[in-house]
Design an enzyme around this catalytic site. Sequence first.
Site, mmCIF file in Angstrom:
data_model
loop_
_atom_site.group_PDB
_atom_site.id
_atom_site.type_symbol
_atom_site.label_atom_id
_atom_site.label_comp_id
_atom_site.label_asym_id
_atom_site.label_seq_id
_atom_site.Cartn_x
_atom_site.Cartn_y
_atom_site.Cartn_z
ATOM 1 N N LYS A 101 -29.872 17.846 -0.295
ATOM 2 C CA LYS A 101 -30.584 17.880 0.992
ATOM 3 C C LYS A 101 -32.079 18.036 0.777
ATOM 4 O O LYS A 101 -32.875 17.421 1.488
ATOM 5 C CB LYS A 101 -30.053 19.024 1.861
ATOM 6 C CG LYS A 101 -28.701 18.727 2.488
ATOM 7 C CD LYS A 101 -28.283 19.843 3.412
ATOM 8 C CE LYS A 101 -26.874 19.671 3.910
ATOM 9 N NZ LYS A 101 -26.361 20.867 4.600
ATOM 10 N N LYS B 120 -19.983 9.496 -0.610
ATOM 11 C CA LYS B 120 -18.943 9.968 0.305
ATOM 12 C C LYS B 120 -19.245 9.532 1.734
ATOM 13 O O LYS B 120 -20.415 9.277 2.068
ATOM 14 C CB LYS B 120 -18.798 11.487 0.210
ATOM 15 C CG LYS B 120 -19.949 12.231 0.789
ATOM 16 C CD LYS B 120 -19.667 13.717 0.962
ATOM 17 C CE LYS B 120 -20.912 14.311 1.619
ATOM 18 N NZ LYS B 120 -20.892 15.651 1.982
ATOM 19 N N LYS C 217 -21.897 11.554 8.041
ATOM 20 C CA LYS C 217 -22.429 11.239 9.369
ATOM 21 C C LYS C 217 -23.889 10.820 9.307
ATOM 22 O O LYS C 217 -24.403 10.219 10.221
ATOM 23 C CB LYS C 217 -22.216 12.391 10.347
ATOM 24 C CG LYS C 217 -22.688 13.742 9.903
ATOM 25 C CD LYS C 217 -22.160 14.821 10.864
ATOM 26 C CE LYS C 217 -21.651 16.026 10.085
ATOM 27 N NZ LYS C 217 -20.738 16.858 10.827
HETATM 28 P P1 TYM Z 1 -19.438 19.607 7.593
HETATM 29 O O1 TYM Z 1 -19.764 19.747 9.036
HETATM 30 O O2 TYM Z 1 -20.365 18.788 6.762
HETATM 31 O O3 TYM Z 1 -17.999 18.997 7.410
HETATM 32 C C1 TYM Z 1 -16.870 19.563 8.028
HETATM 33 C C2 TYM Z 1 -15.672 19.427 7.094
HETATM 34 O O4 TYM Z 1 -15.405 18.053 6.791
HETATM 35 C C3 TYM Z 1 -15.311 17.888 5.387
HETATM 36 N N1 TYM Z 1 -15.811 16.552 5.012
HETATM 37 C C4 TYM Z 1 -15.120 15.649 4.307
HETATM 38 N N2 TYM Z 1 -13.869 15.673 3.793
HETATM 39 C C5 TYM Z 1 -13.451 14.574 3.116
HETATM 40 N N3 TYM Z 1 -14.214 13.465 2.933
HETATM 41 C C6 TYM Z 1 -15.480 13.403 3.441
HETATM 42 N N4 TYM Z 1 -16.219 12.307 3.270
HETATM 43 C C7 TYM Z 1 -15.980 14.524 4.160
HETATM 44 N N5 TYM Z 1 -17.150 14.791 4.782
HETATM 45 C C8 TYM Z 1 -17.030 16.040 5.290
HETATM 46 C C9 TYM Z 1 -16.186 18.982 4.811
HETATM 47 O O5 TYM Z 1 -15.855 19.261 3.461
HETATM 48 C C10 TYM Z 1 -15.896 20.123 5.742
HETATM 49 O O6 TYM Z 1 -14.732 20.814 5.370
HETATM 50 N N6 TYM Z 1 -21.007 23.840 5.496
HETATM 51 C C11 TYM Z 1 -19.881 23.263 6.198
HETATM 52 C C12 TYM Z 1 -19.513 23.987 7.474
HETATM 53 C C13 TYM Z 1 -19.232 25.451 7.336
HETATM 54 C C14 TYM Z 1 -18.067 26.051 6.770
HETATM 55 C C15 TYM Z 1 -18.244 27.454 6.907
HETATM 56 C C16 TYM Z 1 -16.924 25.538 6.158
HETATM 57 C C17 TYM Z 1 -20.023 26.465 7.784
HETATM 58 N N7 TYM Z 1 -19.423 27.676 7.532
HETATM 59 C C18 TYM Z 1 -17.297 28.344 6.424
HETATM 60 C C19 TYM Z 1 -15.979 26.434 5.685
HETATM 61 C C20 TYM Z 1 -16.161 27.834 5.825
HETATM 62 C C21 TYM Z 1 -20.253 21.829 6.555
HETATM 63 O O7 TYM Z 1 -21.394 21.472 6.569
HETATM 64 O O8 TYM Z 1 -19.234 21.049 6.928
#
Ligand code: TYM
Length: 349
Positions: free
Chosen positions: A129, A210, A213
């Site tokens: 990032k 990967k 969004k």
């Molecule tokens: P975020 O919003 O980027 O994504 C949400 C969830 O989707 C999964 N994910 C994917 N899984 C498979 N293939 C992909 N291409 C893909 N893109 C996204 C992410 O691994 C995630 O599980 N930091 C986290 C949010 C968060 C969180 C937490 C998660 C904040 N606090 C505490 C677990 C526990 C995030 O940005 O997810």
Amino acid sequence: MHKVQERVRPAPAAASRVPVRVFSGIQPTGVVHLGNYVGALRQWAQLQREHESYFCIVDLHAITTPYDPAQFPQQVLEAAAVNVAAGIDPQQSVLFIQSHVAEHTELMWLLNVLTPLGQLERMTQFKEKSRHVRAGIMAGLLNYPVLQAADVLLYKAALVPVGEDQVQHVELMRDIAERFNKQFGETFPLPGVRLTKGARILALNDPTAKMSKSVPGSYIALVDDPETIRKKVRAAVTDPGPPAKGSKLDEATPGVANLFTLLDVFAPVRHPEFADAYQAGTIRYSDLKQVLAEAIVQTFAPVRDKYASLMQRPDEVRALLAHGADRARPVAAATMEEVRGRMGLRGAP
Ligand code: TYM
């Protein structure tokens, strides 16, 4: 084919004394996509039936990257509605907005004092990032995983269902919990990650990255209309033609492997026949794509309908989020009470 098997890193002994709680979060920035669904939401919907589960729309994480404050409340609402539409039952699970429970930020500060700077600087997502930041890197981006640790530890959750890109963050929160327990006494179960099949779905337009969004051509949104889904699947990058006879599926190129992973998730009964055709060198990717597209359309159609109906009743969505925060707060408050006590912060002696 690259396949992540369903695996759970078992929670350690300290956690086994209490029922295992689940916590996970999703950022309310723009769309919720197929990768989020396969890697995370799908397993949340399953886990909520067996575990006390907390699912959080992490607005405080989302503001670490540029955003529009005027549009933000609507985005948060939409993200919550997509989660409900995709199967999160707000009665069964505790679904809430991160900033509605102030203890997340309080615990984050306390955990900051236990987090080595070097470890934060080594986080892959931070490095990625910060590469895109032009105007100077803010501390919020660096401390992002500490807030994530606070999210999970506040509820003493031991199981964190996420996609593969979050594994390093869960390992960090485990380290932080361990350090806290050692320094201040046994308080937190050590969280373990739960990955499912399809924990890293690749971008349809560029299978070296990967699905994300932030890259428009890379994803299918959960609320895309059927024609858009078909078009995007048809355009997915594969090979120019079938492989040589006798080729092994686990040596397929990333784009092909990605489609097979998706086929296994969305139309598992059709997987063997296409796997056989691949090995025989007779596969037609257009056929595979057609089967896959229809399976995705079928899975997402009810999600799309439910989302549309929820967004016609935004006050109901707001009410269920308020209810979620009301359920989360006492649990968070109890943990903070304990943490303040252990850290010697319970007021004057
Ligand atoms: P975020 O919003 O980027 O994504 C949400 C969830 O989707 C999964 N994910 C994917 N899984 C498979 N293939 C992909 N291409 C893909 N893109 C996204 C992410 O691994 C995630 O599980 N930091 C986290 C949010 C968060 C969180 C937490 C998660 C904040 N606090 C505490 C677990 C526990 C995030 O940005 O997810």
